[in-house]
Design a protein around this motif. Structure first.
Motif, PDB file in Angstrom:
ATOM      1  N   ASN A  19       2.348  -2.666   2.799  1.00 26.19           N
ATOM      2  CA  ASN A  19       0.936  -2.324   2.981  1.00 26.19           C
ATOM      3  C   ASN A  19       0.581  -0.931   2.463  1.00 26.19           C
ATOM      4  O   ASN A  19      -0.507  -0.427   2.718  1.00 26.19           O
ATOM      5  CB  ASN A  19       0.506  -2.466   4.448  1.00 26.19           C
ATOM      6  CG  ASN A  19       0.452  -3.922   4.877  1.00 26.19           C
ATOM      7  OD1 ASN A  19       0.054  -4.790   4.103  1.00 26.19           O
ATOM      8  ND2 ASN A  19       0.867  -4.196   6.104  1.00 26.19           N
ATOM      9  N   GLN A  20       1.512  -0.331   1.719  1.00 27.05           N
ATOM     10  CA  GLN A  20       1.183   0.920   1.043  1.00 27.05           C
ATOM     11  C   GLN A  20       0.226   0.625  -0.097  1.00 27.05           C
ATOM     12  O   GLN A  20       0.368  -0.367  -0.813  1.00 27.05           O
ATOM     13  CB  GLN A  20       2.450   1.581   0.509  1.00 27.05           C
ATOM     14  CG  GLN A  20       2.191   2.907  -0.195  1.00 27.05           C
ATOM     15  CD  GLN A  20       3.475   3.555  -0.683  1.00 27.05           C
ATOM     16  OE1 GLN A  20       4.565   3.155  -0.284  1.00 27.05           O
ATOM     17  NE2 GLN A  20       3.352   4.539  -1.571  1.00 27.05           N
ATOM     18  N   GLU A  21      -0.770   1.472  -0.268  1.00 31.03           N
ATOM     19  CA  GLU A  21      -1.800   1.246  -1.276  1.00 31.03           C
ATOM     20  C   GLU A  21      -1.648   2.202  -2.452  1.00 31.03           C
ATOM     21  O   GLU A  21      -1.369   3.384  -2.266  1.00 31.03           O
ATOM     22  CB  GLU A  21      -3.195   1.398  -0.663  1.00 31.03           C
ATOM     23  CG  GLU A  21      -3.491   0.377   0.430  1.00 31.03           C
ATOM     24  CD  GLU A  21      -4.907   0.496   0.967  1.00 31.03           C
ATOM     25  OE1 GLU A  21      -5.701   1.260   0.375  1.00 31.03           O
ATOM     26  OE2 GLU A  21      -5.214  -0.176   1.962  1.00 31.03           O
ATOM     27  N   VAL A  38      -2.269  -3.382  -2.966  1.00 32.48           N
ATOM     28  CA  VAL A  38      -1.648  -3.306  -1.645  1.00 32.48           C
ATOM     29  C   VAL A  38      -0.268  -3.948  -1.752  1.00 32.48           C
ATOM     30  O   VAL A  38      -0.143  -5.136  -2.041  1.00 32.48           O
ATOM     31  CB  VAL A  38      -2.489  -4.028  -0.576  1.00 32.48           C
ATOM     32  CG1 VAL A  38      -1.845  -3.877   0.803  1.00 32.48           C
ATOM     33  CG2 VAL A  38      -3.924  -3.482  -0.568  1.00 32.48           C
ATOM     34  N   THR A  47      -7.082  -1.072  -6.690  1.00 29.92           N
ATOM     35  CA  THR A  47      -6.222  -0.796  -5.546  1.00 29.92           C
ATOM     36  C   THR A  47      -5.223  -1.939  -5.387  1.00 29.92           C
ATOM     37  O   THR A  47      -5.619  -3.102  -5.290  1.00 29.92           O
ATOM     38  CB  THR A  47      -7.043  -0.654  -4.247  1.00 29.92           C
ATOM     39  OG1 THR A  47      -7.937   0.458  -4.379  1.00 29.92           O
ATOM     40  CG2 THR A  47      -6.115  -0.415  -3.054  1.00 29.92           C
ATOM     41  N   ARG A  90      -9.627  -4.863  -5.320  1.00 30.12           N
ATOM     42  CA  ARG A  90      -8.494  -4.703  -4.391  1.00 30.12           C
ATOM     43  C   ARG A  90      -7.656  -5.984  -4.387  1.00 30.12           C
ATOM     44  O   ARG A  90      -8.173  -7.063  -4.085  1.00 30.12           O
ATOM     45  CB  ARG A  90      -9.025  -4.413  -2.990  1.00 30.12           C
ATOM     46  CG  ARG A  90      -7.958  -4.172  -1.918  1.00 30.12           C
ATOM     47  CD  ARG A  90      -8.656  -3.952  -0.578  1.00 30.12           C
ATOM     48  NE  ARG A  90      -7.716  -3.793   0.513  1.00 30.12           N
ATOM     49  CZ  ARG A  90      -7.170  -2.631   0.890  1.00 30.12           C
ATOM     50  NH1 ARG A  90      -7.497  -1.527   0.249  1.00 30.12           N
ATOM     51  NH2 ARG A  90      -6.332  -2.572   1.906  1.00 30.12           N
TER      52      ARG A  90
END
Length: 311
Positions: free
Chosen positions: A51-53, A47, A45, A136
């Protein structure tokens, strides 16, 4: 083109994830850990700035023998380079191109010594990222990346293709006419922020909130500038310091440096390839580097005594 990225930390993960999202045939190589296991189980993931993932299916391999790679991007911590690559020295053909975009000085020389028959080029990153949690990462730096030339025609063609792929993935990258000067300019930023944030446990921009913090930054960078000049690198001291301060206040203000993350997780840092390299070269050229020498010593003391730290 088959690409292998060695080192699945924040930056290796970012490059692999962005390339994979654009359909590139790319793999990560790393020893097993929670971050790697999460990527293999659930993907990576990323980011982004808003802050769009983005979740990218990605494979982290633990063996490379038997596979054919056109290009290997080395994204290891500098202190791990010799040990990891020596273990892999018989895993690649002589046609495999090695690209190092690691922090600090000496990486090109280390890789060339391990793979003397392979083309090896150096580059540097203007972008930044950090691991927020297993699987992440936070993409928190958006500067330009640079990769140097190769005298080998086949390798140069691969470099061109790799740069095109990086640009298509959203990681702005250019071919550098003078990559050593660019590497030194990146070193000035690392000298300014990595060690100071590691000692103070502050984000990059926060060390500039006081006059004392800004003065420390100016002094460690000034010493590095003097050493760079002795190494034949032409740089403007005032412009370089001003650029470091501007970056700390704007582009990388909220980022946690890689050395800070190493200290927080009680890992070995890259101090010897950054401030330590400035101090070592300073001694070679007869240039005093008391600030870089002291801060290198402080980081080494911290590293050696993680188990004795007071909470």
């Amino acid at each position: 083109m088959n690409v292998l990225i060695i080192g699945a930390g924040a930056m290796g993960s970012l490059f692999a994830g962005r390339l994979k999202a654009q359909g590139a045939n790319v793999f990560l190589y790393n020893r097993r850990n929670s971050h790697v296991d999460k990527i293999n189980q659930s993907g990576l993931t990323i980011v982004e700035r808003d802050n769009q993932e983005t979740m990218v299916p990605l494979t982290v391999v633990h063996e490379v023998s038997g596979a054919s790679y056109d290009l290997v991007l080395v994204m290891l911590k500098t202190h791990a380079t010799k040990n990891v690559l020596t273990q892999l020295k018989d895993s690649f053909s002589v046609n495999t191109l090695f690209v190092t975009m690691q922090n600090g000085l000496g990486n090109l020389e280390t890789i060339s010594a391990i793979f003397p028959n392979n083309p090896v080029v150096a580059g540097t990153m203007g972008c930044g990222a950090s691991v927020e949690s297993a699987g992440r990462i936070l993409h928190r730096g958006w500067g330009k990346n640079w990769i140097g030339h190769s005298k080998d025609a086949a390798a140069q063609k691969k470099i061109g293709g790799f740069i095109e792929a990086l640009n298509c993935s959203g990681l702005e990258t250019e071919l550098a006419e003078d990559v050593q000067t660019i590497i030194w300019n990146k070193l000035f930023v690392n000298v300014a922020f990595n060690s100071l944030t590691a000692v103070t446990r502050l984000r990059n921009g926060d060390i500039l909130h006081t006059n004392e913090g800004q003065q420390l930054l100016e002094r460690v960078v000034t010493e590095a500038l003097q050493v760079a000049k002795a190494e034949g690198v032409s740089v403007d001291a005032q412009q370089t310091i001003a650029k470091c301060i501007k970056m700390g206040n704007e582009e990388i203000a909220t980022n946690k440096s890689s050395m800070l993350m190493d200290i927080l997780h009680k890992r070995k840092t890259e101090i010897d390839a950054i401030n330590g390299a400035v101090s070592k070269l300073g001694k070679y050229h007869g240039i005093p580097t008391p600030y870089n020498e002291m801060i290198t010593g402080i980081i080494r003391v911290i590293e050696a005594n993680y188990d004795l730290q007071v909470d």
